[in-house]
Scaffold this motif. Structure first.
Motif, PDB file in Angstrom:
ATOM      1  N   PHE A  16       0.840  -1.194   0.000  1.00 40.48           N
ATOM      2  CA  PHE A  16       0.000   0.000   0.000  1.00 40.48           C
ATOM      3  C   PHE A  16       0.882   1.255   0.000  1.00 40.48           C
ATOM      4  O   PHE A  16       0.655   2.182  -0.785  1.00 40.48           O
ATOM      5  N   ALA A  17       1.893   1.292   0.851  1.00 35.17           N
ATOM      6  CA  ALA A  17       2.787   2.453   0.912  1.00 35.17           C
ATOM      7  C   ALA A  17       3.531   2.632  -0.408  1.00 35.17           C
ATOM      8  O   ALA A  17       3.674   3.755  -0.909  1.00 35.17           O
ATOM      9  N   TYR A  18       4.011   1.537  -0.977  1.00 35.55           N
ATOM     10  CA  TYR A  18       4.718   1.599  -2.260  1.00 35.55           C
ATOM     11  C   TYR A  18       3.817   2.160  -3.350  1.00 35.55           C
ATOM     12  O   TYR A  18       4.208   3.032  -4.123  1.00 35.55           O
ATOM     13  N   THR A  19       2.578   1.666  -3.408  1.00 36.86           N
ATOM     14  CA  THR A  19       1.634   2.132  -4.426  1.00 36.86           C
ATOM     15  C   THR A  19       1.322   3.608  -4.237  1.00 36.86           C
ATOM     16  O   THR A  19       1.281   4.369  -5.197  1.00 36.86           O
ATOM     17  N   LYS A  20       1.102   4.051  -3.002  1.00 34.90           N
ATOM     18  CA  LYS A  20       0.819   5.468  -2.744  1.00 34.90           C
ATOM     19  C   LYS A  20       2.009   6.331  -3.160  1.00 34.90           C
ATOM     20  O   LYS A  20       1.841   7.394  -3.743  1.00 34.90           O
ATOM     21  N   MET A  21       3.235   5.881  -2.857  1.00 33.99           N
ATOM     22  CA  MET A  21       4.422   6.632  -3.233  1.00 33.99           C
ATOM     23  C   MET A  21       4.541   6.707  -4.760  1.00 33.99           C
ATOM     24  O   MET A  21       4.769   7.775  -5.322  1.00 33.99           O
ATOM     25  N   MET A 100      -1.850   9.000 -11.689  1.00 28.20           N
ATOM     26  CA  MET A 100      -1.689   7.880 -10.756  1.00 28.20           C
ATOM     27  C   MET A 100      -1.542   6.550 -11.489  1.00 28.20           C
ATOM     28  O   MET A 100      -1.168   5.561 -10.913  1.00 28.20           O
ATOM     29  N   ALA A 101      -1.852   6.556 -12.785  1.00 29.05           N
ATOM     30  CA  ALA A 101      -1.628   5.389 -13.640  1.00 29.05           C
ATOM     31  C   ALA A 101      -0.562   5.778 -14.664  1.00 29.05           C
ATOM     32  O   ALA A 101      -0.276   6.955 -14.852  1.00 29.05           O
ATOM     33  N   ASN A 136       0.553   3.191 -11.173  1.00 26.39           N
ATOM     34  CA  ASN A 136       2.004   3.241 -10.987  1.00 26.39           C
ATOM     35  C   ASN A 136       2.437   2.235  -9.925  1.00 26.39           C
ATOM     36  O   ASN A 136       1.816   2.126  -8.872  1.00 26.39           O
ATOM     37  N   GLY A 137       3.462   1.486 -10.250  1.00 31.14           N
ATOM     38  CA  GLY A 137       3.959   0.447  -9.361  1.00 31.14           C
ATOM     39  C   GLY A 137       3.357  -0.927  -9.635  1.00 31.14           C
ATOM     40  O   GLY A 137       3.786  -1.912  -9.062  1.00 31.14           O
TER      41      GLY A 137
END
Length: 179
Positions: A16-21, A100-101, A136-137
């Motif tokens: 979750f943190a990785y995706t938000k970053m 965000m994508a 992203n990610g």
């Protein structure tokens, strides 16, 4: 058992943190525009076939398998939050290289008719409908994202395909989204 739960919780929080970053960072630099002779002058989306075609005149120049809004089979978008992909004639009216994508092209939904229909029923029409790559990610999911419709009404492709589309579709290109 408790150790497995803690490890699983840590993995979920980490993802979750990785995706938000990654959503804040954006997609990196977009590709340059293709030569004019290789640019599309129309996009046609066939929702029921989960297919998008870029055309130059009447000649298809690229075809993509797509994912749509989670409620795409329930007809055209009618209001904000219905998770449907719109139907009708629109255009690509702006682009976002830091979405965000992985890259995104904005579709001009809602048009006047969409606004009128939603508001006459007491709803906001919604907006922010895009053609985009994977969040992203999440690029490693590649083509597997097509196994289900997962967007909130957008049209999703792989990241590599989004780079091709970005380069081949100039602003103001019309897009016909069909049932």
């Amino acid at each position: 058992m408790r150790k497995k739960f803690i490890v699983l919780a840590a993995v979920i929080v980490g993802l979750f943190a990785y995706t938000k970053m990654m959503a804040r960072i954006g997609s990196g630099s977009p590709p340059p525009q293709a030569p004019l002779a290789q640019q599309a002058d129309l996009i046609r989306v066939y929702k029921s076939e989960r297919r998008m075609v870029l055309l130059k005149g009447d000649v298809p120049i690229s075809t993509y398998r797509i994912s749509l809004g989670q409620a795409a089979d329930a007809g055209p978008k009618q209001r904000e939050g219905d998770e449907k992909t719109p139907e009708g004639r629109y255009e690509i009216d702006w682009r976002n290289p830091k979405s965000m994508a992985h890259l995104s092209l904005h579709i001009s939904y809602p048009n006047l008719e969409d606004r009128h229909n939603a508001e006459s029923n007491g709803f906001a029409p919604g907006g922010s409908i895009m053609i985009h790559g994977l969040p992203n990610g999440w690029g490693l999911f590649g083509e597997s994202h097509r196994l289900w419709d997962w967007t909130d009404g957008c049209i999703a492709v792989t990241n590599a395909e989004m780079r091709d589309i970005w380069a081949s579709v100039p602003d103001h290109t019309p897009i016909d989204i069909m049932p």
